[in-house]
Design a protein around this motif. Structure first.
Motif, short mmCIF file in Angstrom:
data_model
loop_
_atom_site.label_atom_id
_atom_site.label_comp_id
_atom_site.label_asym_id
_atom_site.label_seq_id
_atom_site.Cartn_x
_atom_site.Cartn_y
_atom_site.Cartn_z
N LEU A 1 1.71 4.82 -5.80
CA LEU A 1 2.45 3.91 -4.97
C LEU A 1 1.85 3.61 -3.71
O LEU A 1 2.48 2.66 -3.10
CB LEU A 1 3.99 4.61 -4.95
CG LEU A 1 5.11 4.49 -6.20
CD1 LEU A 1 6.19 5.44 -5.81
CD2 LEU A 1 5.39 3.02 -6.34
N GLN A 2 0.80 3.95 -3.55
CA GLN A 2 0.17 3.62 -2.18
C GLN A 2 -0.66 2.41 -2.19
O GLN A 2 -1.00 1.69 -1.27
CB GLN A 2 -0.80 4.82 -1.76
CG GLN A 2 0.01 6.33 -1.45
CD GLN A 2 1.01 6.05 -0.56
OE1 GLN A 2 0.81 5.61 0.87
NE2 GLN A 2 2.21 6.45 -0.55
N GLU A 3 -0.88 2.02 -3.46
CA GLU A 3 -1.41 0.56 -3.76
C GLU A 3 -0.54 -0.65 -3.23
O GLU A 3 0.57 -0.39 -3.30
CB GLU A 3 -1.76 0.54 -5.14
CG GLU A 3 -2.81 1.51 -6.06
CD GLU A 3 -4.06 1.46 -5.47
OE1 GLU A 3 -4.65 0.32 -5.11
OE2 GLU A 3 -4.61 2.65 -4.88
N ASP A 4 -1.11 -1.73 -2.88
CA ASP A 4 -0.50 -2.78 -2.27
C ASP A 4 -0.89 -4.09 -3.13
O ASP A 4 -1.98 -4.51 -2.78
CB ASP A 4 -0.78 -2.88 -1.11
CG ASP A 4 0.18 -4.19 -0.41
OD1 ASP A 4 1.20 -4.19 -0.82
OD2 ASP A 4 -0.30 -4.47 0.84
N PRO A 5 -0.14 -4.48 -4.02
CA PRO A 5 1.13 -4.12 -4.53
C PRO A 5 0.70 -2.95 -5.73
O PRO A 5 -0.41 -2.96 -6.35
CB PRO A 5 1.88 -5.25 -5.06
CG PRO A 5 0.61 -6.20 -5.56
CD PRO A 5 -0.46 -5.95 -4.40
#
Length: 140
Positions: free
Chosen positions: A64-68
């Motif tokens: 969930l740290q990825e964007d998006p």
């Protein structure tokens, strides 16, 4: 009280007579994480039970740290999935959407598809036949 069996219990004989039924150790769960361009692909295998929930939660927090967060969960090699793990998938999907991303479940084994249908969650997820299909569908 200790019970000794001189012959195997009936359930062992029952499964031994049916070689197409495979019994796996409840501890057997495996995963692999792969970067595919902007996508994070997590390939899961084996049996996923409540005891694996916290390990999976930590991995999901990293994803969930990825964007998006564009996350593909490949479940082709999953033999069993507990409701607690399905709950973790639901939370991951919700959190990814809140961050502008998504979660796609791909290559569902028959048992996983059945579990999702029984829990009436199969409409909640993006479901694709393959990783490539998920990448193509969501890139458009």
């Amino acid at each position: 009280m200790v019970i000794h069996f001189s012959t195997p219990p009936f359930w062992i004989l029952h499964f031994a007579a049916r070689p197409w039924i495979r019994i796996l150790d409840a501890m057997e769960a495996e995963w692999e994480l792969v970067d595919e361009g902007p996508f994070k692909v997590m390939r899961l295998g084996g049996r996923w039970e409540l005891m694996h929930h916290f390990e999976l939660h930590e991995i999901f927090e990293q994803l969930l740290q990825e964007d998006p967060p564009w996350i593909i969960l490949n479940l082709a090699a999953v033999d069993h999935i507990s409701s607690s793990i399905v709950g973790a998938f639901v939370r991951l999907s919700r959190d990814a959407r809140q961050k502008g991303g998504w979660v796609s479940l791909v290559a569902l084994s028959q048992s996983v598809r059945f579990s999702l249908q029984m829990l009436q969650l199969d409409d909640l997820f993006l479901i694709h036949r393959s990783e490539q299909e998920a990448m193509q569908q969501t890139s458009n």
